[in-house]
Every structure is written in C-alpha cells, then in structure tokens.
Design a protein around this motif. Sequence first.
Motif, PDB file in Angstrom:
ATOM      1  N   ALA A 183      55.977  -3.161  57.527  1.00 35.05           N
ATOM      2  CA  ALA A 183      56.565  -2.885  56.217  1.00 35.05           C
ATOM      3  C   ALA A 183      55.742  -3.529  55.113  1.00 35.05           C
ATOM      4  CB  ALA A 183      57.998  -3.401  56.174  1.00 35.05           C
ATOM      5  N   ILE A 184      55.321  -4.783  55.328  1.00 35.93           N
ATOM      6  CA  ILE A 184      54.514  -5.480  54.315  1.00 35.93           C
ATOM      7  C   ILE A 184      53.203  -4.744  54.080  1.00 35.93           C
ATOM      8  CG2 ILE A 184      53.185  -7.576  53.869  1.00 35.93           C
ATOM      9  CD1 ILE A 184      55.447  -9.143  55.241  1.00 35.93           C
ATOM     10  N   THR A 185      52.550  -4.326  55.153  1.00 33.11           N
ATOM     11  CA  THR A 185      51.281  -3.598  55.029  1.00 33.11           C
ATOM     12  C   THR A 185      51.469  -2.316  54.234  1.00 33.11           C
ATOM     13  OG1 THR A 185      50.476  -4.462  57.133  1.00 33.11           O
ATOM     14  CG2 THR A 185      49.431  -2.457  56.309  1.00 33.11           C
ATOM     15  N   ARG A 186      52.531  -1.597  54.557  1.00 31.55           N
ATOM     16  CA  ARG A 186      52.785  -0.334  53.872  1.00 31.55           C
ATOM     17  C   ARG A 186      53.119  -0.564  52.396  1.00 31.55           C
ATOM     18  NH1 ARG A 186      53.970   4.389  56.530  1.00 31.55           N
ATOM     19  NH2 ARG A 186      54.698   3.263  58.390  1.00 31.55           N
ATOM     20  N   LEU A 187      53.912  -1.587  52.118  1.00 28.47           N
ATOM     21  CA  LEU A 187      54.296  -1.879  50.739  1.00 28.47           C
ATOM     22  C   LEU A 187      53.107  -2.331  49.900  1.00 28.47           C
ATOM     23  CD1 LEU A 187      57.671  -3.679  51.495  1.00 28.47           C
ATOM     24  CD2 LEU A 187      57.412  -1.500  50.287  1.00 28.47           C
ATOM     25  N   LYS A 188      52.187  -3.060  50.507  1.00 27.39           N
ATOM     26  CA  LYS A 188      50.975  -3.459  49.780  1.00 27.39           C
ATOM     27  C   LYS A 188      50.138  -2.230  49.428  1.00 27.39           C
ATOM     28  CE  LYS A 188      50.326  -8.242  51.315  1.00 27.39           C
ATOM     29  NZ  LYS A 188      49.423  -9.203  51.990  1.00 27.39           N
ATOM     30  N   GLU A 189      50.071  -1.285  50.337  1.00 27.69           N
ATOM     31  CA  GLU A 189      49.332  -0.055  50.060  1.00 27.69           C
ATOM     32  C   GLU A 189      49.971   0.714  48.904  1.00 27.69           C
ATOM     33  OE1 GLU A 189      49.387   2.000  53.753  1.00 27.69           O
ATOM     34  OE2 GLU A 189      47.791   0.789  54.676  1.00 27.69           O
ATOM     35  N   ALA A 191      51.782  -0.659  46.425  1.00 29.48           N
ATOM     36  CA  ALA A 191      51.570  -1.422  45.188  1.00 29.48           C
ATOM     37  C   ALA A 191      50.147  -1.282  44.673  1.00 29.48           C
ATOM     38  CB  ALA A 191      51.895  -2.893  45.432  1.00 29.48           C
ATOM     39  N   GLU A 192      49.195  -1.056  45.567  1.00 26.06           N
ATOM     40  CA  GLU A 192      47.792  -0.945  45.173  1.00 26.06           C
ATOM     41  C   GLU A 192      47.382   0.480  44.825  1.00 26.06           C
ATOM     42  OE1 GLU A 192      45.819  -2.497  48.578  1.00 26.06           O
ATOM     43  OE2 GLU A 192      46.447  -4.580  48.217  1.00 26.06           O
ATOM     44  N   ASP A 193      48.266   1.433  45.049  1.00 24.96           N
ATOM     45  CA  ASP A 193      47.923   2.829  44.782  1.00 24.96           C
ATOM     46  C   ASP A 193      47.797   3.067  43.279  1.00 24.96           C
ATOM     47  OD1 ASP A 193      48.458   5.830  44.361  1.00 24.96           O
ATOM     48  OD2 ASP A 193      48.268   5.669  46.546  1.00 24.96           O
ATOM     49  N   ALA A 194      46.796   3.837  42.885  1.00 21.93           N
ATOM     50  CA  ALA A 194      46.540   4.081  41.459  1.00 21.93           C
ATOM     51  C   ALA A 194      47.662   4.882  40.802  1.00 21.93           C
ATOM     52  CB  ALA A 194      45.212   4.827  41.294  1.00 21.93           C
ATOM     53  N   ALA A 195      48.414   5.637  41.592  1.00 21.65           N
ATOM     54  CA  ALA A 195      49.454   6.493  41.020  1.00 21.65           C
ATOM     55  C   ALA A 195      50.829   5.842  41.014  1.00 21.65           C
ATOM     56  CB  ALA A 195      49.518   7.807  41.798  1.00 21.65           C
ATOM     57  N   VAL A 196      50.928   4.586  41.457  1.00 15.98           N
ATOM     58  CA  VAL A 196      52.240   3.951  41.557  1.00 15.98           C
ATOM     59  C   VAL A 196      52.837   3.714  40.168  1.00 15.98           C
ATOM     60  CG1 VAL A 196      51.362   1.577  41.537  1.00 15.98           C
ATOM     61  CG2 VAL A 196      53.521   2.100  42.712  1.00 15.98           C
ATOM     62  N   THR A 197      54.147   3.913  40.048  1.00 13.50           N
ATOM     63  CA  THR A 197      54.823   3.626  38.785  1.00 13.50           C
ATOM     64  C   THR A 197      55.148   2.131  38.710  1.00 13.50           C
ATOM     65  OG1 THR A 197      57.024   4.013  39.710  1.00 13.50           O
ATOM     66  CG2 THR A 197      55.855   5.921  38.787  1.00 13.50           C
ATOM     67  N   ALA A 198      55.440   1.669  37.505  1.00 12.05           N
ATOM     68  CA  ALA A 198      55.738   0.250  37.321  1.00 12.05           C
ATOM     69  C   ALA A 198      56.975  -0.166  38.120  1.00 12.05           C
ATOM     70  CB  ALA A 198      55.929  -0.052  35.835  1.00 12.05           C
ATOM     71  N   ASP A 199      58.008   0.669  38.107  1.00 13.44           N
ATOM     72  CA  ASP A 199      59.242   0.335  38.827  1.00 13.44           C
ATOM     73  C   ASP A 199      59.013   0.263  40.335  1.00 13.44           C
ATOM     74  OD1 ASP A 199      60.644   0.198  36.482  1.00 13.44           O
ATOM     75  OD2 ASP A 199      61.494   2.216  36.622  1.00 13.44           O
ATOM     76  N   LEU A 200      58.295   1.241  40.865  1.00 12.48           N
ATOM     77  CA  LEU A 200      58.040   1.254  42.305  1.00 12.48           C
ATOM     78  C   LEU A 200      57.143   0.081  42.703  1.00 12.48           C
ATOM     79  CD1 LEU A 200      58.212   2.443  45.089  1.00 12.48           C
ATOM     80  CD2 LEU A 200      56.477   4.139  44.449  1.00 12.48           C
ATOM     81  N   LYS A 201      56.178  -0.237  41.874  1.00 14.72           N
ATOM     82  CA  LYS A 201      55.293  -1.366  42.144  1.00 14.72           C
ATOM     83  C   LYS A 201      56.086  -2.671  42.180  1.00 14.72           C
ATOM     84  CE  LYS A 201      50.967  -3.425  40.475  1.00 14.72           C
ATOM     85  NZ  LYS A 201      49.876  -3.294  39.492  1.00 14.72           N
ATOM     86  N   GLU A 202      57.007  -2.803  41.241  1.00 17.65           N
ATOM     87  CA  GLU A 202      57.823  -4.022  41.190  1.00 17.65           C
ATOM     88  C   GLU A 202      58.733  -4.111  42.414  1.00 17.65           C
ATOM     89  OE1 GLU A 202      60.923  -6.351  38.174  1.00 17.65           O
ATOM     90  OE2 GLU A 202      60.092  -4.401  37.633  1.00 17.65           O
ATOM     91  N   ARG A 203      59.350  -2.999  42.795  1.00 20.33           N
ATOM     92  CA  ARG A 203      60.208  -2.998  43.978  1.00 20.33           C
ATOM     93  C   ARG A 203      59.418  -3.373  45.224  1.00 20.33           C
ATOM     94  NH1 ARG A 203      62.157   2.026  42.196  1.00 20.33           N
ATOM     95  NH2 ARG A 203      61.236   3.091  43.993  1.00 20.33           N
ATOM     96  N   ALA A 204      58.238  -2.785  45.371  1.00 23.14           N
ATOM     97  CA  ALA A 204      57.408  -3.062  46.546  1.00 23.14           C
ATOM     98  C   ALA A 204      57.044  -4.542  46.611  1.00 23.14           C
ATOM     99  CB  ALA A 204      56.158  -2.202  46.516  1.00 23.14           C
ATOM    100  N   THR A 205      56.681  -5.110  45.463  1.00 22.46           N
ATOM    101  CA  THR A 205      56.292  -6.521  45.414  1.00 22.46           C
ATOM    102  C   THR A 205      57.475  -7.427  45.760  1.00 22.46           C
ATOM    103  OG1 THR A 205      54.649  -6.010  43.713  1.00 22.46           O
ATOM    104  CG2 THR A 205      55.278  -8.314  43.964  1.00 22.46           C
ATOM    105  N   GLN A 206      58.639  -7.101  45.234  1.00 20.64           N
ATOM    106  CA  GLN A 206      59.831  -7.918  45.509  1.00 20.64           C
ATOM    107  C   GLN A 206      60.178  -7.909  46.999  1.00 20.64           C
ATOM    108  OE1 GLN A 206      62.682  -6.170  42.849  1.00 20.64           O
ATOM    109  NE2 GLN A 206      62.095  -7.475  41.110  1.00 20.64           N
ATOM    110  N   VAL A 207      60.061  -6.754  47.635  1.00 15.35           N
ATOM    111  CA  VAL A 207      60.371  -6.671  49.062  1.00 15.35           C
ATOM    112  C   VAL A 207      59.337  -7.439  49.877  1.00 15.35           C
ATOM    113  CG1 VAL A 207      60.689  -5.121  51.024  1.00 15.35           C
ATOM    114  CG2 VAL A 207      61.581  -4.483  48.785  1.00 15.35           C
ATOM    115  N   ILE A 208      58.071  -7.354  49.469  1.00 17.74           N
ATOM    116  CA  ILE A 208      57.013  -8.115  50.159  1.00 17.74           C
ATOM    117  C   ILE A 208      57.358  -9.597  50.146  1.00 17.74           C
ATOM    118  CG2 ILE A 208      54.598  -8.856  50.021  1.00 17.74           C
ATOM    119  CD1 ILE A 208      53.935  -6.034  48.969  1.00 17.74           C
ATOM    120  N   VAL A 209      57.742 -10.110  48.981  1.00 19.23           N
ATOM    121  CA  VAL A 209      58.083 -11.530  48.849  1.00 19.23           C
ATOM    122  C   VAL A 209      59.322 -11.855  49.686  1.00 19.23           C
ATOM    123  CG1 VAL A 209      58.849 -13.310  47.232  1.00 19.23           C
ATOM    124  CG2 VAL A 209      57.043 -11.708  46.561  1.00 19.23           C
ATOM    125  N   ALA A 210      60.318 -10.956  49.644  1.00 15.42           N
ATOM    126  CA  ALA A 210      61.541 -11.189  50.408  1.00 15.42           C
ATOM    127  C   ALA A 210      61.267 -11.238  51.908  1.00 15.42           C
ATOM    128  CB  ALA A 210      62.560 -10.090  50.098  1.00 15.42           C
TER     129      ALA A 210
END
Length: 223
Positions: A183-189, A191-210
Amino acid sequence: MSDTDSFIEEVTEEVRRDRLFLMLKRYGWIGGLAVVLIVGGATLREVNKSRAEAAAQTLGDEMIAALALDDQAARAEALDGISTETPGGAAVLAMLQAGALSQSEQNPAAVTRLEAIATNADLPLIYRHIASFKALGMQQDSLSIAERRLQFEALAQPGMPLALLASEQLALLDIEDGNPEAAITRLKEIAEDAAVTADLKERATQVIVALGGAPDLATTPEG
C-alpha cells in the motif's frame, strides 16, 4: 485602336452579356435554390440548438428539484420519474438515481443501474468508468477483495480517466489484505504522479504516514 477593333470588342462584349443573361435565365433557379437550402439549413440548426438547450435546461431544473427533497426514497422516486432524450443525460440521471437508491439502502438496485451504464458501449469512456467505480464502492460487503481488485486494476490502467483514484482503492485493498508495504509503495507512486490532484496527494501522504511510512519531501503537501 481602330474603329473596326473597337466595334468588334463591343460586339463581343454584347455577346458575352447575352450569354450570361441566357445562362441566368436557364440556371438561375439553381443559385436561388442553393440560397434557400443554406438559409433553411442554418435556421434548422438554430431551431435544433434552441430545442436542445431548452431540453437540457428542463432536465437540469427537474434534477435539482428532485435532489432538493430531503427523503432519500422520495428523491429516488422523483428522479425515476424524469425522462431525458440524450444518452449522456440518461447516464447522469441514472447515476443520480443510483446515489439516491444507495442512500435509501437499496444498493442492489443502485448497482444494477450503474452496471447498465458501465456496460453501455455507446457512452463515452469517462461515463462508464465513473459508473464502474461507483458500483464497486457500493459492493464492499458483497464482493471479495480479489473480485474488487480485479475490477479496480482494470480502471487503474495507465491513461484511463480514473487511473489514480482506482490506484488509491487498490492501496486500500492492500491494507485490507494485510499488506501495508504494498500500500505504501502504491501510495507513493500516486503522490509522485504528475497528474495527481492536491486532495488526492494529501490523502495518499496522510495514509503513508498512518501506515508508518516516510513520504518523500517532494510529495509532502504544503502547510
């Protein structure tokens, strides 16, 4: 120029005019018909455009009135009574109906409507993928992880309209399946995607930390 040359030129010009008048007399109706067809076609297009705009306005008003109802069952019934003439309008209406049915605890009926959209090859891809995505979200308790994963993977293919959102769901399935590292690997991918929205990037980062992961500084949301 001699008088003879001038006379010949005048006669030639007169003959040309006579021929032109004769051609107009014989075939002038073609030009008139062409003008009538052009003007008539433009008028017909404007009439059809006005009708389409009026129909869209009516459909929008009816949808808004139905969605304003507080009772979910009444909302679903009101939406079910609306008719539309276009495939796109019908798809949007069916999605709204599915949402109201789901809110009134009628998930099977909601999923049926969404799956009908998802399998309609005459609709644009974005409509079909949104319907599939919503239908999967309503079947968390009725489909296995493997079944949901298979369908979300199809939506997550590169270039697909909901690829990143589907990838987020796959990460949540990894967590549900007891595989936080995947899950962490997928979420990092994501967050690093050029097309990611700000909200999705923030959600992905929060889950990674959690999950105990360390997000890259470049992917950490500001603020």
